[in-house]
Write a protein that holds these residues in place. Sequence first.
Motif, PDB file in Angstrom:
ATOM      1  N   LEU A 118       0.833  -1.202   0.000  1.00 25.09           N
ATOM      2  CA  LEU A 118       0.000   0.000   0.000  1.00 25.09           C
ATOM      3  C   LEU A 118       0.871   1.257   0.000  1.00 25.09           C
ATOM      4  O   LEU A 118       0.552   2.249  -0.661  1.00 25.09           O
ATOM      5  N   LYS A 119       1.971   1.213   0.753  1.00 21.63           N
ATOM      6  CA  LYS A 119       2.892   2.352   0.795  1.00 21.63           C
ATOM      7  C   LYS A 119       3.565   2.556  -0.560  1.00 21.63           C
ATOM      8  O   LYS A 119       3.794   3.681  -1.004  1.00 21.63           O
ATOM      9  N   LEU A 120       3.860   1.447  -1.220  1.00 15.12           N
ATOM     10  CA  LEU A 120       4.458   1.513  -2.555  1.00 15.12           C
ATOM     11  C   LEU A 120       3.488   2.169  -3.546  1.00 15.12           C
ATOM     12  O   LEU A 120       3.893   2.981  -4.386  1.00 15.12           O
ATOM     13  N   ALA A 121       2.210   1.825  -3.415  1.00 13.98           N
ATOM     14  CA  ALA A 121       1.187   2.440  -4.269  1.00 13.98           C
ATOM     15  C   ALA A 121       1.105   3.937  -4.009  1.00 13.98           C
ATOM     16  O   ALA A 121       0.898   4.726  -4.942  1.00 13.98           O
ATOM     17  N   GLN A 122       1.283   4.331  -2.739  1.00  8.77           N
ATOM     18  CA  GLN A 122       1.264   5.753  -2.389  1.00  8.77           C
ATOM     19  C   GLN A 122       2.442   6.486  -3.017  1.00  8.77           C
ATOM     20  O   GLN A 122       2.303   7.596  -3.540  1.00  8.77           O
ATOM     21  N   VAL A 123       3.607   5.865  -2.966  1.00  9.58           N
ATOM     22  CA  VAL A 123       4.820   6.481  -3.517  1.00  9.58           C
ATOM     23  C   VAL A 123       4.651   6.769  -5.007  1.00  9.58           C
ATOM     24  O   VAL A 123       5.040   7.836  -5.498  1.00  9.58           O
ATOM     25  N   TYR A 124       4.042   5.805  -5.724  1.00  5.76           N
ATOM     26  CA  TYR A 124       3.850   5.971  -7.166  1.00  5.76           C
ATOM     27  C   TYR A 124       2.536   6.660  -7.519  1.00  5.76           C
ATOM     28  O   TYR A 124       2.111   6.668  -8.673  1.00  5.76           O
ATOM     29  N   LYS A 125       1.875   7.207  -6.475  1.00  5.39           N
ATOM     30  CA  LYS A 125       0.645   7.999  -6.647  1.00  5.39           C
ATOM     31  C   LYS A 125      -0.433   7.245  -7.426  1.00  5.39           C
ATOM     32  O   LYS A 125      -1.065   7.785  -8.339  1.00  5.39           O
ATOM     33  N   VAL A 126      -0.602   5.979  -7.062  1.00  4.76           N
ATOM     34  CA  VAL A 126      -1.682   5.174  -7.652  1.00  4.76           C
ATOM     35  C   VAL A 126      -3.002   5.658  -7.064  1.00  4.76           C
ATOM     36  O   VAL A 126      -3.084   5.942  -5.862  1.00  4.76           O
ATOM     37  N   SER A 127      -4.037   5.762  -7.882  1.00  9.25           N
ATOM     38  CA  SER A 127      -5.336   6.250  -7.401  1.00  9.25           C
ATOM     39  C   SER A 127      -5.897   5.309  -6.334  1.00  9.25           C
ATOM     40  O   SER A 127      -5.555   4.124  -6.288  1.00  9.25           O
ATOM     41  N   LYS A 128      -6.762   5.856  -5.486  1.00  8.94           N
ATOM     42  CA  LYS A 128      -7.350   5.062  -4.404  1.00  8.94           C
ATOM     43  C   LYS A 128      -8.170   3.890  -4.950  1.00  8.94           C
ATOM     44  O   LYS A 128      -8.182   2.801  -4.370  1.00  8.94           O
ATOM     45  N   LYS A 129      -8.840   4.125  -6.074  1.00 10.15           N
ATOM     46  CA  LYS A 129      -9.646   3.073  -6.681  1.00 10.15           C
ATOM     47  C   LYS A 129      -8.765   1.914  -7.149  1.00 10.15           C
ATOM     48  O   LYS A 129      -9.057   0.741  -6.870  1.00 10.15           O
ATOM     49  N   GLU A 130      -7.694   2.235  -7.851  1.00 13.52           N
ATOM     50  CA  GLU A 130      -6.784   1.194  -8.342  1.00 13.52           C
ATOM     51  C   GLU A 130      -6.053   0.508  -7.198  1.00 13.52           C
ATOM     52  O   GLU A 130      -5.815  -0.693  -7.233  1.00 13.52           O
ATOM     53  N   THR A 131      -5.710   1.280  -6.169  1.00 10.41           N
ATOM     54  CA  THR A 131      -5.040   0.704  -4.999  1.00 10.41           C
ATOM     55  C   THR A 131      -5.937  -0.322  -4.327  1.00 10.41           C
ATOM     56  O   THR A 131      -5.484  -1.400  -3.932  1.00 10.41           O
ATOM     57  N   PHE A 132      -7.224   0.023  -4.222  1.00 10.81           N
ATOM     58  CA  PHE A 132      -8.174  -0.889  -3.569  1.00 10.81           C
ATOM     59  C   PHE A 132      -8.349  -2.171  -4.372  1.00 10.81           C
ATOM     60  O   PHE A 132      -8.260  -3.275  -3.822  1.00 10.81           O
ATOM     61  N   PHE A 133      -8.579  -2.023  -5.690  1.00 10.16           N
ATOM     62  CA  PHE A 133      -8.902  -3.198  -6.517  1.00 10.16           C
ATOM     63  C   PHE A 133      -7.678  -4.003  -6.960  1.00 10.16           C
ATOM     64  O   PHE A 133      -7.798  -5.206  -7.210  1.00 10.16           O
ATOM     65  N   LYS A 134      -6.502  -3.355  -7.049  1.00 15.37           N
ATOM     66  CA  LYS A 134      -5.332  -4.050  -7.580  1.00 15.37           C
ATOM     67  C   LYS A 134      -4.248  -4.350  -6.549  1.00 15.37           C
ATOM     68  O   LYS A 134      -3.351  -5.152  -6.819  1.00 15.37           O
ATOM     69  N   VAL A 135      -4.339  -3.694  -5.388  1.00 18.24           N
ATOM     70  CA  VAL A 135      -3.326  -3.920  -4.358  1.00 18.24           C
ATOM     71  C   VAL A 135      -3.936  -4.478  -3.076  1.00 18.24           C
ATOM     72  O   VAL A 135      -3.463  -5.468  -2.527  1.00 18.24           O
ATOM     73  N   PHE A 136      -5.023  -3.825  -2.617  1.00 16.96           N
ATOM     74  CA  PHE A 136      -5.648  -4.212  -1.347  1.00 16.96           C
ATOM     75  C   PHE A 136      -6.481  -5.484  -1.490  1.00 16.96           C
ATOM     76  O   PHE A 136      -6.255  -6.483  -0.795  1.00 16.96           O
ATOM     77  N   LEU A 137      -7.436  -5.457  -2.414  1.00 20.58           N
ATOM     78  CA  LEU A 137      -8.400  -6.556  -2.553  1.00 20.58           C
ATOM     79  C   LEU A 137      -7.759  -7.904  -2.897  1.00 20.58           C
ATOM     80  O   LEU A 137      -8.123  -8.925  -2.302  1.00 20.58           O
ATOM     81  N   PRO A 138      -6.777  -7.948  -3.844  1.00 18.19           N
ATOM     82  CA  PRO A 138      -6.180  -9.249  -4.172  1.00 18.19           C
ATOM     83  C   PRO A 138      -5.543  -9.962  -2.974  1.00 18.19           C
ATOM     84  O   PRO A 138      -5.486 -11.194  -2.951  1.00 18.19           O
ATOM     85  N   GLN A 139      -5.105  -9.204  -1.981  1.00 13.91           N
ATOM     86  CA  GLN A 139      -4.470  -9.824  -0.811  1.00 13.91           C
ATOM     87  C   GLN A 139      -5.468 -10.529   0.093  1.00 13.91           C
ATOM     88  O   GLN A 139      -5.089 -11.411   0.871  1.00 13.91           O
TER      89      GLN A 139
END
Length: 217
Positions: A118-139
């Motif tokens: 999640l921190k990595l997604a923040q560093v690369y300024k990934v949108s909250k929607k993409e972070t949720f569906f592509k980083v958070f949810l798959p885990q």
Amino acid sequence: VLPSILDISSDLVKHIGDGELLHHLGITLSRVFITFVITMLIGILIGILMGISKRIDDIFDFILILGLNVPALVTIVICYIWFGLTDFAALLAVILNKVPIVVVNIREGTKSIEQKYLKLAQVYKVSKKETFFKVFLPQIYPYIMASTRLSLSLIWKIVLVVELLGRSDGIGFKISMFFQFFNITSILAYSFAFIFVILLIENYILKPIENKISAWK
């Protein structure tokens, strides 16, 4: 005491032939589907909220423990007393009884996610929607699938109890009728028919979905 496989098979064919089994099977499956979908949606939502927020977790923790320990029979009887012998009461009883189990699994899955992603997604300024569906949810997919299998296996059993106690149709109702006549053969025939459907759902719906959502690994 125990009928042979041949007797059960012939009885199953007979009930399928007269259309009665398919009619009651369809009614039970519709109840299972409705309660399963609502249970999973509510359970996943509350589980995620409790997993990411300590405040929400503290607020709902007591209710969750209470829900996990109230016997299904008590919930069913109370719902029937409050709302009458209706489909609404039957479905509500199943949902209230099974939501806590899903919540517990999803909450623990949410708490165990890797924060570094999640921190990595923040560093690369990934949108909250993409972070949720592509980083958070798959885990938490493995926890969702585990909850899916567990809740499905428990829900159909509770639906049969609900039908046995207060409905005039469905597999549970028919089993209660066969019980009054000590008809073990028909009880097993109806039970095996429903178990066969659940196995089809597991092999042709749940497993392909699990393979697809875990492909990212």
